[in-house]
Design a protein around this motif. Structure first.
Motif, PDB file in Angstrom:
ATOM      1  N   HIS A  35       0.826  -1.208   0.000  1.00 56.15           N
ATOM      2  CA  HIS A  35       0.000   0.000   0.000  1.00 56.15           C
ATOM      3  C   HIS A  35       0.860   1.259   0.000  1.00 56.15           C
ATOM      4  O   HIS A  35       0.496   2.258  -0.635  1.00 56.15           O
ATOM      5  CB  HIS A  35      -0.932  -0.007   1.211  1.00 56.15           C
ATOM      6  CG  HIS A  35      -2.144  -0.881   1.034  1.00 56.15           C
ATOM      7  ND1 HIS A  35      -3.254  -0.488   0.326  1.00 56.15           N
ATOM      8  CD2 HIS A  35      -2.414  -2.143   1.465  1.00 56.15           C
ATOM      9  CE1 HIS A  35      -4.160  -1.443   0.330  1.00 56.15           C
ATOM     10  NE2 HIS A  35      -3.676  -2.473   1.012  1.00 56.15           N
ATOM     11  N   PHE A  36       1.989   1.243   0.702  1.00 55.34           N
ATOM     12  CA  PHE A  36       2.868   2.408   0.698  1.00 55.34           C
ATOM     13  C   PHE A  36       3.553   2.591  -0.652  1.00 55.34           C
ATOM     14  O   PHE A  36       3.811   3.722  -1.068  1.00 55.34           O
ATOM     15  CB  PHE A  36       3.935   2.263   1.787  1.00 55.34           C
ATOM     16  CG  PHE A  36       3.513   2.802   3.120  1.00 55.34           C
ATOM     17  CD1 PHE A  36       3.316   4.164   3.301  1.00 55.34           C
ATOM     18  CD2 PHE A  36       3.317   1.970   4.195  1.00 55.34           C
ATOM     19  CE1 PHE A  36       2.927   4.680   4.533  1.00 55.34           C
ATOM     20  CE2 PHE A  36       2.926   2.466   5.429  1.00 55.34           C
ATOM     21  CZ  PHE A  36       2.734   3.821   5.599  1.00 55.34           C
ATOM     22  N   ASP A  40      -2.393   4.751  -3.389  1.00 54.87           N
ATOM     23  CA  ASP A  40      -2.552   6.082  -2.793  1.00 54.87           C
ATOM     24  C   ASP A  40      -3.378   6.006  -1.512  1.00 54.87           C
ATOM     25  O   ASP A  40      -4.099   6.950  -1.164  1.00 54.87           O
ATOM     26  CB  ASP A  40      -3.231   7.024  -3.784  1.00 54.87           C
ATOM     27  CG  ASP A  40      -2.389   7.235  -5.030  1.00 54.87           C
ATOM     28  OD1 ASP A  40      -1.153   7.152  -4.921  1.00 54.87           O
ATOM     29  OD2 ASP A  40      -2.976   7.464  -6.117  1.00 54.87           O
ATOM     30  N   THR A  41      -3.255   4.898  -0.804  1.00 58.87           N
ATOM     31  CA  THR A  41      -4.019   4.745   0.442  1.00 58.87           C
ATOM     32  C   THR A  41      -3.623   5.796   1.460  1.00 58.87           C
ATOM     33  O   THR A  41      -4.475   6.340   2.183  1.00 58.87           O
ATOM     34  CB  THR A  41      -3.792   3.337   1.017  1.00 58.87           C
ATOM     35  OG1 THR A  41      -4.116   2.368   0.018  1.00 58.87           O
ATOM     36  CG2 THR A  41      -4.647   3.111   2.245  1.00 58.87           C
ATOM     37  N   PHE A  42      -2.334   6.093   1.530  1.00 61.82           N
ATOM     38  CA  PHE A  42      -1.832   7.094   2.475  1.00 61.82           C
ATOM     39  C   PHE A  42      -1.385   8.322   1.676  1.00 61.82           C
ATOM     40  O   PHE A  42      -0.337   8.301   1.031  1.00 61.82           O
ATOM     41  CB  PHE A  42      -0.667   6.535   3.290  1.00 61.82           C
ATOM     42  CG  PHE A  42      -0.999   5.240   3.990  1.00 61.82           C
ATOM     43  CD1 PHE A  42      -1.691   5.250   5.192  1.00 61.82           C
ATOM     44  CD2 PHE A  42      -0.628   4.017   3.440  1.00 61.82           C
ATOM     45  CE1 PHE A  42      -2.000   4.061   5.837  1.00 61.82           C
ATOM     46  CE2 PHE A  42      -0.926   2.829   4.079  1.00 61.82           C
ATOM     47  CZ  PHE A  42      -1.621   2.851   5.276  1.00 61.82           C
ATOM     48  N   PRO A  43      -2.160   9.404   1.669  1.00 65.01           N
ATOM     49  CA  PRO A  43      -1.804  10.595   0.884  1.00 65.01           C
ATOM     50  C   PRO A  43      -0.554  11.270   1.440  1.00 65.01           C
ATOM     51  O   PRO A  43      -0.336  11.336   2.653  1.00 65.01           O
ATOM     52  CB  PRO A  43      -3.039  11.497   1.020  1.00 65.01           C
ATOM     53  CG  PRO A  43      -3.700  11.044   2.288  1.00 65.01           C
ATOM     54  CD  PRO A  43      -3.434   9.577   2.402  1.00 65.01           C
ATOM     55  N   VAL A 137      10.804  -0.813   3.858  1.00 64.58           N
ATOM     56  CA  VAL A 137       9.897  -0.143   2.929  1.00 64.58           C
ATOM     57  C   VAL A 137       8.790   0.590   3.683  1.00 64.58           C
ATOM     58  O   VAL A 137       8.442   1.738   3.357  1.00 64.58           O
ATOM     59  CB  VAL A 137       9.303  -1.173   1.944  1.00 64.58           C
ATOM     60  CG1 VAL A 137       8.222  -0.528   1.083  1.00 64.58           C
ATOM     61  CG2 VAL A 137      10.395  -1.759   1.065  1.00 64.58           C
ATOM     62  N   ILE A 138       8.246  -0.047   4.717  1.00 63.59           N
ATOM     63  CA  ILE A 138       7.161   0.569   5.487  1.00 63.59           C
ATOM     64  C   ILE A 138       7.656   1.801   6.230  1.00 63.59           C
ATOM     65  O   ILE A 138       7.012   2.866   6.203  1.00 63.59           O
ATOM     66  CB  ILE A 138       6.571  -0.461   6.462  1.00 63.59           C
ATOM     67  CG1 ILE A 138       5.855  -1.571   5.697  1.00 63.59           C
ATOM     68  CG2 ILE A 138       5.598   0.205   7.436  1.00 63.59           C
ATOM     69  CD1 ILE A 138       5.404  -2.723   6.573  1.00 63.59           C
ATOM     70  N   GLY A 141       8.531   4.569   3.734  1.00 64.13           N
ATOM     71  CA  GLY A 141       7.309   5.108   3.142  1.00 64.13           C
ATOM     72  C   GLY A 141       6.494   5.926   4.118  1.00 64.13           C
ATOM     73  O   GLY A 141       5.903   6.945   3.739  1.00 64.13           O
ATOM     74  N   ALA A 142       6.462   5.517   5.384  1.00 61.14           N
ATOM     75  CA  ALA A 142       5.712   6.276   6.385  1.00 61.14           C
ATOM     76  C   ALA A 142       6.331   7.653   6.614  1.00 61.14           C
ATOM     77  O   ALA A 142       5.615   8.662   6.702  1.00 61.14           O
ATOM     78  CB  ALA A 142       5.655   5.487   7.693  1.00 61.14           C
ATOM     79  N   VAL A 143       7.650   7.697   6.699  1.00 54.17           N
ATOM     80  CA  VAL A 143       8.317   8.993   6.907  1.00 54.17           C
ATOM     81  C   VAL A 143       8.125   9.885   5.689  1.00 54.17           C
ATOM     82  O   VAL A 143       7.897  11.102   5.817  1.00 54.17           O
ATOM     83  CB  VAL A 143       9.810   8.781   7.217  1.00 54.17           C
ATOM     84  CG1 VAL A 143      10.529  10.119   7.361  1.00 54.17           C
ATOM     85  CG2 VAL A 143       9.967   7.966   8.494  1.00 54.17           C
ATOM     86  N   GLN A 144       8.222   9.320   4.490  1.00 56.76           N
ATOM     87  CA  GLN A 144       8.001  10.108   3.279  1.00 56.76           C
ATOM     88  C   GLN A 144       6.584  10.674   3.240  1.00 56.76           C
ATOM     89  O   GLN A 144       6.383  11.834   2.856  1.00 56.76           O
ATOM     90  CB  GLN A 144       8.246   9.237   2.041  1.00 56.76           C
ATOM     91  CG  GLN A 144       9.692   8.881   1.800  1.00 56.76           C
ATOM     92  CD  GLN A 144       9.864   7.935   0.622  1.00 56.76           C
ATOM     93  OE1 GLN A 144       8.884   7.410   0.085  1.00 56.76           O
ATOM     94  NE2 GLN A 144      11.096   7.710   0.219  1.00 56.76           N
TER      95      GLN A 144
END
Length: 315
Positions: A35-36, A40-43, A137-138, A141-144
Motif C-alpha cells: 500500500h505504501f 494512494d491509500t496514504f496521501p 519499505v514501510i 514510506g511512512a516517513v516520506q
C-alpha cells in the motif's frame, strides 16, 4: 559417535506459532508495504516551498526506469545477492564443519514432524531478512508520507506560475496545495524524497549481509578475504547513494537518512533478534572441538611463592 549426534527437542507450539503468528506478521508487512509503494491509500503531505528555490530547481532526471540503477536492477541486487551469500555460507559451514550440528537441535512436533537444523536455520535467517526488507519499505514510506519533503527536481515538475502566485522575492513562502500546474503523478513522486527508499534498502541489504559474513563465515589462513568481501558488499550501496545525489533524485541528507534507517534496522534484527546469528554458540563449539582434538591443553596453575613457603613450613 552417538555423543556427536544433534539433540532432539520436542516442541508443541513450534508449528502453531509459525502458522498463526510469524506468517500473519509477514503477510501484514507485505500488504502494508504494498500500500505504501503502489497505492494512494496514504496521501503524501503537501509541503510548501519558497519562490525560486535553487535547491529544488534542478532539472528533471526522468522516471526511475531511466536511472543508472533502475528498479529492475536494484531489487534483484538487494534480494538475490544476500540470499545466495547466506545459502552458500550455511551449506558450506555444514559441510566443512562436521560438528556443526552440535549447536543446533532438531525440533520434533510429534511422531512424524522433524525439522532439520540446517533447514530451520536457513529459513530463520532468510525469513528475518525478508521481514526486514518489508519493514524498511514501510518505515521509509511512512516517513516520506508524513514529511512530504521535495526532491531536488521538484520545481521542474511542479511548474508553478510565479506571476499568478505573486512571487516577488526568494524569501516568499508558497503554502497553497494548488500552486503546481504539472503532472500530479510526477509531483506526488517528487514529494517523497526523505528518506531515500533505494538508499535505505541498499544499506539494509549491505549491512545485513556484511554482518553475516563477519560473524558467521570463517576463513583460515587469510586475514584479507573477509574484509574484501565486506567492502565488495558495501560498495554498491555507497555507489547507489552517490548516484541518487548526482542524478538530482535525492538530496545528500535524504540518502544519509535512508542509509541510517536501513543500517539501523539490519543491526537491530541481527543483534537483538538473531543474537548475532548464534555466533557465540559457534565459538563455544569451536573451543570444544579444539579441546577434543588436543589443540587447547588444560593449564595447570603453578604454585605461588606463598604456597611454596607454606609447604616448607609444614614439612
Amino acid at each position: 559417535m552417538a555423543a556427536h549426534e544433534p539433540e532432539i527437542k520436542s516442541s508443541v507450539s513450534f508449528i502453531p506459532c509459525f502458522l498463526f503468528v510469524e506468517l500473519v506478521l509477514m503477510a501484514g508487512t507485505v500488504i502494508l508495504s504494498y500500500h505504501f509503494e503502489y497505492t494512494d491509500t496514504f496521501p503524501v503531505h503537501s509541503q510548501g516551498f519558497f519562490c525560486y528555490d535553487s535547491t529544488l530547481s534542478k532539472p528533471y532526471p526522468g522516471p526511475e526506469s531511466s536511472s543508472r540503477v533502475p528498479p529492475r536492477l536494484l531489487y534483484p541486487l538487494i534480494t538475490v545477492l544476500p540470499v545466495l551469500t547466506i545459502l552458500l555460507g550455511e551449506v558450506s559451514t555444514a559441510l566443512i564443519n562436521p560438528r556443526w550440528g552440535n549447536r543446533e537441535k532438531i525440533i520434533s512436533c510429534g511422531d512424524c514432524c522433524f525439522f532439520n537444523p540446517l533447514l530451520r536455520r536457513i529459513v530463520r535467517i532468510l525469513g528475518l531478512f525478508s521481514f526486514g526488507l518489508f519493514c524498511t519499505v514501510i518505515f521509509a514510506g511512512a516517513v516520506q508520507t508524513v514529511t512530504g519533503n521535495q526532491a531536488p527536481h521538484f520545481l521542474s515538475v511542479c511548474r508553478p506560475n510565479y506571476t499568478a502566485l505573486g512571487c516577488k522575492s526568494h524569501m516568499q513562502y508558497i503554502a497553497s496545495p494548488y500552486a503546481c500546474s504539472g503532472d500530479p503523478d510526477l509531483i506526488n513522486e517528487a514529494r517523497k524524497a526523505f528518506p531515500s527508499k533505494p538508499a535505505a534498502l541498499g544499506a539494509y541489504a549491505a549491512v545485513y549481509t556484511t554482518m553475516y559474513v563477519t560473524l558467521v563465515l570463517k576463513v583460515k589462513g587469510s586475514r584479507l578475504v573477509k574484509p574484501s568481501l565486506c567492502l565488495a558488499m558495501l560498495s554498491p550501496a555507497w555507489l547507489l547513494c552517490l548516484l541518487r545525489v548526482a542524478e538530482y533524485r535525492n538530496h545528500w541528507r535524504d540518502v544519509l537518512a535512508g542509509t541510517i534507517v536501513g543500517g539501523a534496522i539490519a543491526v537491530f534484527l541481527v543483534t537483538c533478534v538473531l543474537n548475532n546469528f548464534g555466533s557465540s554458540s559457534s565459538e563455544e563449539g569451536d573451543l570444544i572441538e579444539k579441546e577434543q582434538e588436543g589443540v587447547i591443553e588444560d593449564e595447570i596453575p603453578l604454585p605461588t611463592a606463598c604456597e611454596k613457603i607454606a609447604v616448607v613450613k609444614v614439612r
